[in-house]
Design a protein around this motif. Structure first.
Motif, mmCIF file in Angstrom:
data_model
loop_
_atom_site.group_PDB
_atom_site.id
_atom_site.type_symbol
_atom_site.label_atom_id
_atom_site.label_comp_id
_atom_site.label_asym_id
_atom_site.label_seq_id
_atom_site.Cartn_x
_atom_site.Cartn_y
_atom_site.Cartn_z
ATOM 1 N N GLY A 1 5.189 -2.977 6.691
ATOM 2 C CA GLY A 1 4.821 -3.324 5.244
ATOM 3 C C GLY A 1 3.827 -2.249 4.253
ATOM 4 N N LEU A 2 4.088 -0.943 4.844
ATOM 5 C CA LEU A 2 3.544 0.072 3.956
ATOM 6 C C LEU A 2 4.541 0.908 3.302
ATOM 7 C CD1 LEU A 2 0.892 1.333 6.458
ATOM 8 C CD2 LEU A 2 0.599 -0.110 4.668
ATOM 9 N N VAL A 3 4.427 1.439 2.084
ATOM 10 C CA VAL A 3 5.245 2.241 1.417
ATOM 11 C C VAL A 3 5.090 3.777 1.725
ATOM 12 C CG1 VAL A 3 6.196 3.007 -0.786
ATOM 13 C CG2 VAL A 3 5.429 0.757 -0.489
ATOM 14 N N VAL A 4 5.799 4.542 2.251
ATOM 15 C CA VAL A 4 5.622 5.622 2.901
ATOM 16 C C VAL A 4 6.281 6.800 1.820
ATOM 17 C CG1 VAL A 4 5.507 7.345 4.837
ATOM 18 C CG2 VAL A 4 4.802 4.739 4.976
ATOM 19 N N ASP A 5 5.576 7.741 1.429
ATOM 20 C CA ASP A 5 6.331 9.068 1.060
ATOM 21 C C ASP A 5 5.948 10.191 2.151
ATOM 22 O OD1 ASP A 5 7.042 7.607 -1.354
ATOM 23 O OD2 ASP A 5 5.524 8.905 -2.566
ATOM 24 N N TRP A 6 7.095 10.759 2.812
ATOM 25 C CA TRP A 6 6.939 11.561 3.631
ATOM 26 C C TRP A 6 7.315 12.955 3.097
ATOM 27 C CZ3 TRP A 6 11.372 12.388 7.618
ATOM 28 C CH2 TRP A 6 10.874 13.439 8.570
ATOM 29 N N LEU A 7 6.427 14.182 3.439
ATOM 30 C CA LEU A 7 6.554 15.355 3.122
ATOM 31 C C LEU A 7 6.577 16.234 4.245
ATOM 32 C CD1 LEU A 7 5.016 15.512 -0.461
ATOM 33 C CD2 LEU A 7 7.539 15.560 -0.120
ATOM 34 N N THR A 8 7.342 17.465 4.134
ATOM 35 C CA THR A 8 7.112 17.991 5.518
ATOM 36 C C THR A 8 6.254 19.258 5.279
ATOM 37 O OG1 THR A 8 9.164 19.166 4.801
ATOM 38 C CG2 THR A 8 9.303 17.326 6.585
ATOM 39 N N ASP A 9 5.750 19.696 4.065
ATOM 40 C CA ASP A 9 4.880 21.138 3.974
ATOM 41 C C ASP A 9 3.705 20.818 3.064
ATOM 42 O OD1 ASP A 9 5.413 22.576 1.116
ATOM 43 O OD2 ASP A 9 7.008 21.131 1.754
ATOM 44 N N MET B 1 0.870 -1.277 0.111
ATOM 45 C CA MET B 1 0.010 -0.060 -0.094
ATOM 46 C C MET B 1 0.927 1.344 0.057
ATOM 47 S SD MET B 1 -3.083 0.969 2.368
ATOM 48 C CE MET B 1 -3.527 -0.850 2.933
ATOM 49 N N HIS B 2 0.281 2.393 -0.763
ATOM 50 C CA HIS B 2 1.353 3.439 -1.178
ATOM 51 C C HIS B 2 0.604 4.585 -0.160
ATOM 52 C CE1 HIS B 2 4.029 5.628 -3.830
ATOM 53 N NE2 HIS B 2 4.307 6.052 -2.684
ATOM 54 N N ILE B 3 1.364 5.100 0.860
ATOM 55 C CA ILE B 3 0.797 6.176 1.355
ATOM 56 C C ILE B 3 1.468 7.472 1.722
ATOM 57 C CG2 ILE B 3 0.568 6.750 3.917
ATOM 58 C CD1 ILE B 3 -0.499 4.238 4.572
ATOM 59 N N LEU B 4 0.830 8.701 1.463
ATOM 60 C CA LEU B 4 1.581 10.089 1.684
ATOM 61 C C LEU B 4 1.261 10.403 2.923
ATOM 62 C CD1 LEU B 4 3.029 12.456 0.195
ATOM 63 C CD2 LEU B 4 0.547 13.301 -0.264
ATOM 64 N N PHE B 5 2.490 10.885 3.459
ATOM 65 C CA PHE B 5 2.606 11.341 4.880
ATOM 66 C C PHE B 5 3.161 12.764 4.841
ATOM 67 C CE2 PHE B 5 4.699 10.738 9.179
ATOM 68 C CZ PHE B 5 3.820 11.487 9.927
ATOM 69 N N ILE B 6 2.203 13.603 5.262
ATOM 70 C CA ILE B 6 2.253 15.104 5.352
ATOM 71 C C ILE B 6 2.495 15.587 6.922
ATOM 72 C CG2 ILE B 6 2.009 17.279 4.618
ATOM 73 C CD1 ILE B 6 0.156 16.067 2.466
ATOM 74 N N GLU B 7 3.912 15.577 7.414
ATOM 75 C CA GLU B 7 4.158 15.995 8.816
ATOM 76 C C GLU B 7 5.486 17.001 8.712
ATOM 77 O OE1 GLU B 7 2.661 15.115 12.174
ATOM 78 O OE2 GLU B 7 4.423 16.744 12.484
ATOM 79 N N ASP B 8 5.124 17.910 9.424
ATOM 80 C CA ASP B 8 6.425 18.792 9.655
ATOM 81 C C ASP B 8 7.453 18.586 10.647
ATOM 82 O OD1 ASP B 8 4.453 19.880 11.226
ATOM 83 O OD2 ASP B 8 5.431 21.681 11.704
ATOM 84 N N ASP B 9 6.970 17.916 11.834
ATOM 85 C CA ASP B 9 7.830 17.560 12.806
ATOM 86 C C ASP B 9 8.768 16.482 12.597
ATOM 87 O OD1 ASP B 9 7.777 17.795 16.353
ATOM 88 O OD2 ASP B 9 8.684 16.173 15.349
ATOM 89 N N LEU C 1 0.457 18.816 -1.313
ATOM 90 C CA LEU C 1 -0.789 19.062 -2.230
ATOM 91 C C LEU C 1 -0.475 18.582 -3.690
ATOM 92 C CD1 LEU C 1 -3.865 20.046 -1.686
ATOM 93 C CD2 LEU C 1 -3.016 22.235 -2.456
ATOM 94 N N LYS C 2 0.908 19.010 -4.002
ATOM 95 C CA LYS C 2 1.012 18.696 -5.229
ATOM 96 C C LYS C 2 1.292 17.170 -5.567
ATOM 97 C CE LYS C 2 3.263 23.225 -6.376
ATOM 98 N NZ LYS C 2 4.405 23.853 -5.830
ATOM 99 N N ALA C 3 1.885 16.766 -4.585
ATOM 100 C CA ALA C 3 2.097 14.982 -4.575
ATOM 101 C C ALA C 3 0.876 14.347 -4.865
ATOM 102 C CB ALA C 3 2.891 14.794 -3.660
ATOM 103 N N MET C 4 -0.236 15.038 -4.028
ATOM 104 C CA MET C 4 -1.342 14.381 -4.021
ATOM 105 C C MET C 4 -2.147 14.459 -5.419
ATOM 106 S SD MET C 4 -3.253 15.610 -0.409
ATOM 107 C CE MET C 4 -4.792 14.957 -0.608
ATOM 108 N N ALA C 5 -2.032 15.414 -6.135
ATOM 109 C CA ALA C 5 -2.539 15.707 -7.387
ATOM 110 C C ALA C 5 -1.591 14.807 -8.668
ATOM 111 C CB ALA C 5 -2.268 17.285 -7.925
ATOM 112 N N ARG C 6 -0.153 14.744 -8.421
ATOM 113 C CA ARG C 6 0.472 14.095 -9.083
ATOM 114 C C ARG C 6 0.163 12.542 -8.955
ATOM 115 N NH1 ARG C 6 4.915 16.710 -7.738
ATOM 116 N NH2 ARG C 6 5.368 14.907 -6.211
ATOM 117 N N GLN C 7 0.263 11.981 -8.053
ATOM 118 C CA GLN C 7 0.390 10.623 -7.964
ATOM 119 C C GLN C 7 -0.984 10.108 -7.133
ATOM 120 O OE1 GLN C 7 4.189 9.468 -6.426
ATOM 121 N NE2 GLN C 7 3.519 7.281 -6.464
#
Lengths: 224, 452
Positions: free
Chosen positions: A24-32, A1-9, A37-43
């Motif tokens: 077992g999860l695939v995590v893309d972590w962004l800090t802002d 499962m591919h997850i986008l994680f948005i957290e600034d800490d 939002l751009k990543a959500m739209a792209r992928q």
């Protein structure tokens, strides 16, 4: 499962990223929020884990903009805020679930599973737990691979119990779920319908907590 | 923004009202005086006419009318005679500044002038109807009174210049108004003084408030406070009192929280430093974190309840609230093998804040769920005036019932992760709702009762 994680800490971000990856999860972590939002739209992610307290573009704004742009990826909101208001607002804006910090990684993973399963379930529009399957489109119930005939009120009662299998649901909530019926409910209507459902399926399927409400016995319950 | 000043507004209002009333009364006095003087002078003019008529009628009756064709006789009135005569006795006034200049004419009934004073203007038409007339002559206004004699066959006309009347009425009016005009600034000055004196309590109050330090919550004294601003002072005082209370609460909270948080952090730090990767060490660390989490939650809850002095009140159906809280806590009870049942005999509705009452019930039930011995049953009973929660505790469980509501008291229970704040919060909420909470422990049977 591919997850986008948005957290600034950074510390929390790293911990959650490692924790979820271990499960077992695939995590893309962004800090802002903006790049999130751009990543959500792209992928096309399976799920977005969104912190509400982001700098600049806040989590609430990210959620709002994403829903405005027709991005329907399920979102779980993380909040450190105390008040119920932010949670309610988040859910109104289209979040699928929320968790209050500090988060337990196991619980987080379970919630992620539950939300994605629910979304998938909604796509096929069935609720299932163990041997019990509810088809919300056809209004049919099957138990141990056999179709069970239930009345519309019984179906609504079962549906309310199936939303969160294993959780104790109070009388008030169950009666509310049933009362879309014409006319009011008699005082023992709930007991009567529960009795009928038990009789049609299995006596131990619906457990009573005396004076409080009922819960659906789940496949995860230990035998006792 | 320019501040609205009561003093200034009061002065302007009083000044304007005085000015306007003065102006109105000036016009009034002028009009009335003018009118009276006109009447007086008219009466006098008529009297003059009648005196002249009497004199000349007597003359005509005695000596007959002048020959027809003879010139009219000019009667000289010496208006230029000095009004002041110097004599041995000093200055003697024989006339007056207001002496009125009169001109007259006597005609026969056909309009022929028999006698006239030398100042009577001869442009005036011979026959005028009896009565009063006004007209313009060589740039000045005149009043004329005309009568036909009843004593002889003559007609008498007496006239007088308007300017004399105008001068007199102006003098009289101004004479009346002048003292008022002089008094106006004096009155305003007096008003200013009075306003200053009576506004002193307000000025003192504002000075008192301004000179206060931020942390001073002392009451403002009632001494010399006029009754009008007493409610204001009372409100400020009650506000100050509430501020003081909340300030003290904050201070106490910070002190308590610092103590507890440092302890919890110390445990965490020690735990992390002794990490050897063993399962037990990880488990201990996890528990420390849970304890810390619970503590922070409780501290935040306590602060929220403490701070919310005026919560929104409404009708809260108690059975539904109790059921909802049991449902929330049920998973935790189930994992410990604790069962629960709820008997609600009455449909009880309490007056209160739903969120606070929820916290109260949650904490009481949470306590029962946490401290109930495994494989026992919690009994919750609700009747018209009491909610009682009954659970069995482990035989070794030690606590001092009297200290249960003390902040950070948690008995001697090594197995649990309480912060010792839950029942303190319960107490606080109960006080706000005028509810009585009592605890007792008999033979390992712990009973909480909530009465209303």
């Amino acid at each position: 499962m591919h997850i986008l994680f948005i957290e600034d800490d950074i510390m929390l971000g790293q911990a959650v990223e490692i924790g979820l990856s271990q499960r077992g999860l695939v995590v893309d972590w962004l800090t802002d929020g903006d790049s999130g939002l751009k990543a959500m739209a792209r992928q096309n992610y399976d799920l977005v884990l969104l912190d509400l307290g982001l700098p600049e573009l806040s989590g609430m704004e990210v959620l709002k903009l994403a829903r405005q742009r027709q991005i329907t990826t399920p979102v779980i909101v993380l909040t450190a805020q105390d008040s119920q208001d932010s949670v309610v607002q988040g859910l109104k804006l289209g979040a699928d679930d929320y968790l209050r910090k500090p988060v337990d990684i196991n619980e987080l993973a379970a919630r992620i599973q539950a939300v994605t399963r629910r979304i998938a379930g909604h796509a096929s529009n069935t609720l299932s737990d163990g041997d019990l399957i509810l088809d919300l489109n056809q209004h049919t119930v099957s138990f141990c691979d056999a179709t069970v005939k239930v009345s519309p009120t019984e179906f609504r009662l079962l549906e309310a119990l199936m939303q969160t299998p294993g959780k104790l649901i109070t009388r008030e909530r169950l009666e509310q779920a049933m009362s879309s019926d014409i006319g009011g409910l008699s005082s023992n209507a709930l007991e009567v319908h529960v009795h009928n459902l038990r009789r049609k399926m299995a006596p131990e399927l619906i457990q009573v907590v005396r004076g409080v409400g009922y819960r659906l016995k789940t496949s995860g319950d230990s035998e006792s | 923004m320019k501040k609205h000043s009561l003093k200034r507004a009061l002065l302007v209002a009083v000044g304007l009202s005085l000015g306007i009333s003065l102006l109105v009364s000036a016009f009034w006095v002028f009009y009335e005086t003018n009118h009276e003087i006109e009447e007086l002078f008219d009466a006098e003019l008529a009297q003059h006419g009648r005196v002249i008529d009497a004199i000349f009628s007597w003359n005509v009756l005695q000596h007959g009318s002048p020959e027809p064709g003879a010139d009219s006789i000019v009667v000289d009135v010496d208006y230029d005679a000095p009004t002041v005569v110097h004599s041995k006795l000093g200055e003697i006034f024989v006339g007056h500044h207001y002496e009125k200049k009169i001109a007259f004419r006597v005609t026969d009934l056909k309009g022929k002038t028999l006698y006239h004073s030398h100042n009577f203007p001869n442009q005036i038409a011979a026959i005028l109807t009896p009565g009063f007339h006004s007209f313009e002559l060589e740039g000045s206004s005149w009043h004329l009174f005309s009568i036909q004699s009843r004593l002889s066959a003559i007609r008498v006309e007496v006239m007088q210049e308007q300017s004399i009347r105008r001068e007199l009425s102006t003098d009289v009016s101004l004479g009346t108004l002048l003292p008022l005009q002089i008094m106006l600034p004096l009155i305003l000055l007096l008003v200013l003084l009075i306003v200053q004196i009576y506004f002193r309590p307000l000025s003192i109050l504002s000075r008192q408030l301004q000179s206060r330090s931020v942390a001073s919550f002392e009451e403002i004294s009632h001494e010399k406070t006029p009754s009008e601003i007493l409610p204001l002072v009372d409100t400020v005082n009650s506000l100050l009192d509430r501020m003081r209370q909340s300030f003290e609460r904050e201070k106490r909270f910070t002190a308590d929280a610092a103590h507890e948080l440092r302890n919890a952090l110390a445990v965490l730090k020690a735990g992390s430093q002794t990490m050897d990767g063993s399962e037990q060490a990880v488990f201990n660390l996890g528990r420390s974190v849970d304890r810390m989490t619970h503590l922070v939650e409780q501290l935040l809850q306590l602060n929220r309840v403490d701070a919310d002095l005026d919560p929104d009140m409404g009708d809260v159906p108690l059975p539904a609230l109790v059921r909802a809280q049991i449902a929330e806590l049920y998973d935790g009870m189930l994992t410990r093998g604790v069962q629960i049942h709820f008997d609600s005999k009455d449909e009880v509705v309490l007056q209160g804040n739903p969120l606070l009452l929820e916290v109260l019930i949650h904490n009481l039930l949470g306590n029962a769920a946490k401290y109930a011995a495994p494989d026992t049953e919690i009994s919750v009973v609700l009747d018209s005036s009491t909610l009682s929660i009954n659970n069995f505790v482990e035989p070794g469980h030690q606590m001092v019932v009297e200290r249960l509501e003390d902040r950070f008291y948690r008995g001697q229970n090594p197995g649990t992760i309480g912060a010792g704040l839950g029942l303190g919060i319960v107490q606080l909420i109960a006080e706000r709702h005028h509810l009585a909470v009592s605890y007792q422990c008999l033979d390992n049977n712990f009973i909480v009762q909530l009465n209303w």
